[in-house]
Design an enzyme around this catalytic site. Structure first.
Site, PDB file in Angstrom:
ATOM      1  N   GLU A   1       0.828  -1.217   0.000  1.00  0.00           N
ATOM      2  CA  GLU A   1       0.000   0.000   0.000  1.00  0.00           C
ATOM      3  C   GLU A   1       0.857   1.260   0.000  1.00  0.00           C
ATOM      4  O   GLU A   1       0.360   2.351   0.327  1.00  0.00           O
ATOM      5  CB  GLU A   1      -0.954   0.015   1.208  1.00  0.00           C
ATOM      6  CG  GLU A   1      -1.864  -1.187   1.344  1.00  0.00           C
ATOM      7  CD  GLU A   1      -2.897  -1.339   0.221  1.00  0.00           C
ATOM      8  OE1 GLU A   1      -2.922  -0.508  -0.701  1.00  0.00           O
ATOM      9  OE2 GLU A   1      -3.660  -2.329   0.278  1.00  0.00           O
TER      10      GLU A   1
ATOM     11  N   HIS B   1      -2.921   2.238   8.200  1.00  0.00           N
ATOM     12  CA  HIS B   1      -3.977   1.399   7.607  1.00  0.00           C
ATOM     13  C   HIS B   1      -4.199   0.194   8.513  1.00  0.00           C
ATOM     14  O   HIS B   1      -3.265  -0.552   8.796  1.00  0.00           O
ATOM     15  CB  HIS B   1      -3.543   0.943   6.215  1.00  0.00           C
ATOM     16  CG  HIS B   1      -4.421  -0.114   5.621  1.00  0.00           C
ATOM     17  ND1 HIS B   1      -5.792   0.030   5.502  1.00  0.00           N
ATOM     18  CD2 HIS B   1      -4.137  -1.341   5.111  1.00  0.00           C
ATOM     19  CE1 HIS B   1      -6.292  -1.054   4.946  1.00  0.00           C
ATOM     20  NE2 HIS B   1      -5.319  -1.914   4.702  1.00  0.00           N
TER      21      HIS B   1
ATOM     22  N   HIS C   1      -7.098  -3.078   9.740  1.00  0.00           N
ATOM     23  CA  HIS C   1      -8.287  -3.881   9.412  1.00  0.00           C
ATOM     24  C   HIS C   1      -9.212  -3.892  10.637  1.00  0.00           C
ATOM     25  O   HIS C   1      -9.336  -4.894  11.337  1.00  0.00           O
ATOM     26  CB  HIS C   1      -7.872  -5.293   8.999  1.00  0.00           C
ATOM     27  CG  HIS C   1      -7.130  -5.338   7.696  1.00  0.00           C
ATOM     28  ND1 HIS C   1      -6.650  -6.501   7.142  1.00  0.00           N
ATOM     29  CD2 HIS C   1      -6.799  -4.358   6.818  1.00  0.00           C
ATOM     30  CE1 HIS C   1      -6.047  -6.231   5.984  1.00  0.00           C
ATOM     31  NE2 HIS C   1      -6.116  -4.940   5.777  1.00  0.00           N
TER      32      HIS C   1
ATOM     33  N   GLU D   1     -17.816  12.214  22.215  1.00  0.00           N
ATOM     34  CA  GLU D   1     -16.522  12.818  21.885  1.00  0.00           C
ATOM     35  C   GLU D   1     -16.185  12.739  20.397  1.00  0.00           C
ATOM     36  O   GLU D   1     -15.287  13.451  19.942  1.00  0.00           O
ATOM     37  CB  GLU D   1     -15.416  12.111  22.673  1.00  0.00           C
ATOM     38  CG  GLU D   1     -15.665  12.080  24.159  1.00  0.00           C
ATOM     39  CD  GLU D   1     -14.711  12.954  24.953  1.00  0.00           C
ATOM     40  OE1 GLU D   1     -13.512  12.767  24.769  1.00  0.00           O
ATOM     41  OE2 GLU D   1     -15.178  13.799  25.738  1.00  0.00           O
TER      42      GLU D   1
ATOM     43  N   HIS E   1     -12.830  -3.720   3.823  1.00  0.00           N
ATOM     44  CA  HIS E   1     -11.371  -3.879   3.938  1.00  0.00           C
ATOM     45  C   HIS E   1     -10.809  -3.270   5.231  1.00  0.00           C
ATOM     46  O   HIS E   1     -10.149  -3.955   5.992  1.00  0.00           O
ATOM     47  CB  HIS E   1     -10.700  -3.264   2.695  1.00  0.00           C
ATOM     48  CG  HIS E   1      -9.234  -3.493   2.623  1.00  0.00           C
ATOM     49  ND1 HIS E   1      -8.560  -3.655   1.439  1.00  0.00           N
ATOM     50  CD2 HIS E   1      -8.285  -3.583   3.583  1.00  0.00           C
ATOM     51  CE1 HIS E   1      -7.275  -3.849   1.673  1.00  0.00           C
ATOM     52  NE2 HIS E   1      -7.087  -3.806   2.976  1.00  0.00           N
TER      53      HIS E   1
END
Ligand code: 13P
Ligand code: ZN
Length: 280
Positions: free
Chosen positions: A116, A140, A142, A170, A211
């Site tokens: 990525e 990133h 999952h 919040e 994803h």
């Protein structure tokens, strides 16, 4: 003192391990990158080598020319980052055109930076420009509950933002700009990188349908805290939807407007639409 004792390296490893402990990084899932400050590059310079070949990034990020990044390796497990950092992560330098990178430290057992990398670097480029260079972390993960919601909620920025804001008072203070949603796309390439970086012009969080999420921030604490807040809120929504399809009561648009005044944040009106069905 070795490279692993340097403060930003410690922060990077701790954040990766925190993500592992949250359960967001099955197998090699997820990736992390940090844009290293010039003074921090000096701290690790003696460990860097210029021997390896220059490789194409797969996209072009001219605003990041000659910058250094610490990045997780492709196929490496967050579970192993703390145990074997030299093999799990790397430091790369970009070339003067912003089209190639060179691994200068790490990946001791071989390999390459995360698949990525185009998304990470295009997000860094956007954030460097829109925050005057303040943002340095792209993450990133999952995140289980956010992913679950992408099968149930409409894939719109407005719905995801509003639903997650409603789940914890919040939230609108932590991510007042809202969050964006990228429809399902093939990961690892330039197209999903372009779609994500477009959203990063407006938001600090982009959901990847079915994803995970991308989060951006100034430092490790803020970026991890942001991902954690979004995922916690998603967990509450999953629990709520598991009990009922219609909320009996919630935080209403007028409540959000009052919160915005007291907490001195601007909450875009597009997220405060009136709902007519009494539920989602
Ligand atoms: P990498 O192992 O290449 O970082 O890929 C993991 C991932 O989550 C892809 O989206
Ligand atoms: Zn992923």
């Amino acid at each position: 003192m070795g490279i692993l004792d340097v403060k930003f390296v410690q922060g990077f490893l701790r954040m990766a391990n925190d993500g592992w402990e949250q359960g967001w990084h099955e197998r090699n899932g997820g990736n992390l990158s940090y844009r290293i400050k010039p003074e921090e590059v000096e701290e690790v310079k003696e460990y860097l080598s210029e021997d390896q070949t220059w490789e194409p990034i797969g996209t072009c990020v001219p605003e990041l020319a000659n910058e250094y990044f610490m990045v997780t390796g492709s196929g490496k497990y967050f579970r192993n980052v703390m145990l074997d950092p030299e093999d799990s992560v790397c430091i790369i330098k970009l070339d003067a055109s912003g089209e190639k990178y060179q691994v200068q430290w790490g990946l001791s057992g071989g390999g390459r930076p995360t698949s990525e990398l185009p998304s990470h670097l295009m997000n860094h480029e956007v954030k460097k420009q829109t925050t005057d260079g303040r943002y340095r972390v792209i993450y990133h993960a999952h995140t289980t509950n956010v992913i679950a919601l992408t099968f149930v909620l409409p894939l719109s920025d407005e719905v995801f933002t509003r639903e997650l804001w409603e789940m914890a008072t919040e939230c609108p203070v932590v991510f007042p700009d809202g969050i964006g949603v990228v429809p399902w796309m093939v990961p690892g390439g330039r197209d999903i990188a372009i779609a994500t970086s477009e959203l990063m012009k407006k938001y600090d969080v982009a959901v990847w349908a079915h994803h995970g999420i991308f989060a951006a921030g100034e430092d490790f604490d803020l970026t991890f805290g942001l991902a954690h807040t979004v995922e916690k809120s998603a967990e509450i929504l999953v629990k709520t939807l598991s009990m009922t399809s219609a909320k009996r009561q919630t935080i209403e648009p007028e409540n959000f407007r009052n919160l915005a005044v007291d907490f001195k944040v601007t909450l875009p009106e597009k997220f405060l639409y009136e709902k007519t069905d009494g539920g989602l």
